[in-house]
Design a protein around this motif. Structure first.
Motif, short mmCIF file in Angstrom:
data_model
loop_
_atom_site.label_atom_id
_atom_site.label_comp_id
_atom_site.label_asym_id
_atom_site.label_seq_id
_atom_site.Cartn_x
_atom_site.Cartn_y
_atom_site.Cartn_z
N PRO A 130 50.08 10.51 8.55
CA PRO A 130 49.13 11.60 8.34
C PRO A 130 49.84 12.94 8.16
CG PRO A 130 49.24 11.06 10.65
CD PRO A 130 50.08 10.03 9.92
N ASP A 131 49.14 13.87 7.54
CA ASP A 131 49.65 15.23 7.40
C ASP A 131 49.99 15.76 8.79
OD1 ASP A 131 49.47 18.24 7.22
OD2 ASP A 131 49.12 17.73 5.12
N ILE A 132 51.14 16.37 8.90
CA ILE A 132 51.63 16.86 10.20
C ILE A 132 50.70 17.91 10.81
CG2 ILE A 132 53.13 18.70 9.34
CD1 ILE A 132 55.24 17.42 11.39
N ARG A 133 49.87 18.56 9.99
CA ARG A 133 48.95 19.58 10.50
C ARG A 133 47.66 18.99 11.06
NH1 ARG A 133 48.52 22.59 4.98
NH2 ARG A 133 48.55 20.39 4.44
N ASN A 134 47.45 17.70 10.84
CA ASN A 134 46.20 17.06 11.28
C ASN A 134 46.33 16.61 12.74
OD1 ASN A 134 43.90 15.54 11.68
ND2 ASN A 134 44.01 14.53 9.67
N GLU A 135 46.06 17.55 13.63
CA GLU A 135 46.19 17.28 15.06
C GLU A 135 45.13 16.30 15.57
OE1 GLU A 135 48.68 18.05 16.99
OE2 GLU A 135 49.69 19.18 15.41
N ALA A 136 43.94 16.32 14.97
CA ALA A 136 42.87 15.43 15.43
C ALA A 136 43.27 13.97 15.25
CB ALA A 136 41.57 15.73 14.69
N ILE A 137 43.83 13.62 14.10
CA ILE A 137 44.22 12.22 13.89
C ILE A 137 45.45 11.89 14.72
CG2 ILE A 137 45.70 12.44 11.85
CD1 ILE A 137 43.08 9.68 12.52
N ALA A 138 46.30 12.85 14.99
CA ALA A 138 47.46 12.60 15.86
C ALA A 138 46.98 12.16 17.25
CB ALA A 138 48.35 13.83 15.95
N ARG A 139 45.95 12.82 17.75
CA ARG A 139 45.40 12.43 19.06
C ARG A 139 44.79 11.04 19.01
NH1 ARG A 139 44.01 17.79 18.71
NH2 ARG A 139 41.85 17.35 18.11
N LYS A 140 44.05 10.74 17.95
CA LYS A 140 43.43 9.41 17.83
C LYS A 140 44.50 8.33 17.68
CE LYS A 140 39.40 10.80 18.46
NZ LYS A 140 38.76 10.49 19.74
N ASN A 141 45.54 8.62 16.91
CA ASN A 141 46.64 7.65 16.77
C ASN A 141 47.28 7.37 18.13
OD1 ASN A 141 46.26 7.35 14.01
ND2 ASN A 141 47.86 8.81 13.47
N ALA A 142 47.54 8.41 18.90
CA ALA A 142 48.16 8.23 20.22
C ALA A 142 47.27 7.40 21.14
CB ALA A 142 48.46 9.59 20.85
N GLU A 143 45.96 7.58 21.02
CA GLU A 143 45.00 6.82 21.85
C GLU A 143 45.18 5.32 21.71
OE1 GLU A 143 40.76 7.32 21.25
OE2 GLU A 143 40.93 9.43 21.79
N VAL A 144 45.51 4.86 20.50
CA VAL A 144 45.61 3.41 20.27
C VAL A 144 47.05 2.91 20.32
CG1 VAL A 144 43.42 3.22 19.03
CG2 VAL A 144 45.54 3.62 17.74
N GLY A 145 48.00 3.79 20.65
CA GLY A 145 49.37 3.32 20.87
C GLY A 145 50.41 3.75 19.87
N PHE A 146 50.07 4.59 18.89
CA PHE A 146 51.08 5.04 17.93
C PHE A 146 52.10 5.93 18.61
CE2 PHE A 146 47.96 3.71 14.83
CZ PHE A 146 48.76 3.20 13.82
N VAL A 147 53.34 5.75 18.20
CA VAL A 147 54.45 6.58 18.67
C VAL A 147 55.00 7.32 17.45
CG1 VAL A 147 56.75 6.56 19.71
CG2 VAL A 147 54.98 4.97 20.52
N VAL A 148 55.12 8.63 17.57
CA VAL A 148 55.63 9.44 16.46
C VAL A 148 57.13 9.18 16.33
CG1 VAL A 148 56.00 11.78 15.59
CG2 VAL A 148 53.86 11.20 16.77
N ASP A 149 57.55 8.92 15.10
CA ASP A 149 58.97 8.74 14.81
C ASP A 149 59.59 10.08 14.40
OD1 ASP A 149 61.23 6.75 14.28
OD2 ASP A 149 61.09 7.80 12.36
N ARG A 150 59.05 10.67 13.30
CA ARG A 150 59.58 11.95 12.83
C ARG A 150 58.74 12.45 11.65
NH1 ARG A 150 62.48 7.94 10.56
NH2 ARG A 150 62.92 8.06 8.34
#
Length: 175
Positions: A130-150
């Motif tokens: 996702p676009d790095i500015r999209n904080e809402a989807i970053a939160r949803k991704n983290a909820e289901v187990g996504f780990v940010v690489d870079r």
């Protein structure tokens, strides 16, 4: 809540997709000014690509989300990380509310999409960008187990490359 997921059918879904993709809340989808013909053309292109698939998700029979799955090895991402067997790329768009927002819907959609992907025994890891500015989807991704690489520079954005393994999702999956 009962979710079903079926392939996009442009003859049935083109106007619905257009309304969702061009809604102001869907700015991250990158097609805010598209007309119905442009949306049809994009999803016809996806339909013709054996490595990319578009799906409509419904809740109790009512369409509420669009998701795409793709093979990262056949995408722009392949130049940015070492693609592993079992990697599945994913995009998700929850329909803008048609009435009052339903609390918890986006989280439930995220879980449903992840379950759908992991129903395939060959799927081992889900990849998102996702676009790095999209904080809402970053939160949803983290909820289901996504780990940010870079962050990675793609043709149209700086993306937050993130991964979720089958085990990471299983540890976070809750009804």
């Amino acid at each position: 809540m009962r979710f079903t997921i079926e392939p996009v059918d442009l003859d049935r879904h083109d106007k619905l997709l257009h309304a969702w993709i061009t809604h102001p809340r869907s700015v991250w989808w990158g097609m805010p000014d598209a007309d119905v013909a442009a949306v049809r053309a994009e999803y016809a292109r996806i339909d013709a690509d054996p490595h990319h698939h578009a799906w409509i998700g419904s809740l109790d029979g009512l369409p509420v989300f669009l998701t795409e799955t793709y093979e990262p090895a056949h995408s722009e991402l392949a130049a940015h990380y070492d693609v592993l067997p079992g990697d599945v790329g994913m995009h998700v768009l929850v329909a803008p509310p048609d009435g009052p927002p339903r609390h918890g819907l986006t989280s439930a959609v995220m879980r449903a999409v992840m379950r759908f992907i992991f129903e395939d025994p060959k799927a081992e890891r889900v990849v998102v960008e996702p676009d790095i500015r999209n904080e809402a989807i970053a939160r949803k991704n983290a909820e289901v187990g996504f780990v940010v690489d870079r962050p990675v520079q793609l043709h149209d954005k700086v993306a937050r490359l993130s991964f979720c393994t089958r085990a990471d999702f299983a540890a976070k999956d809750r009804p």
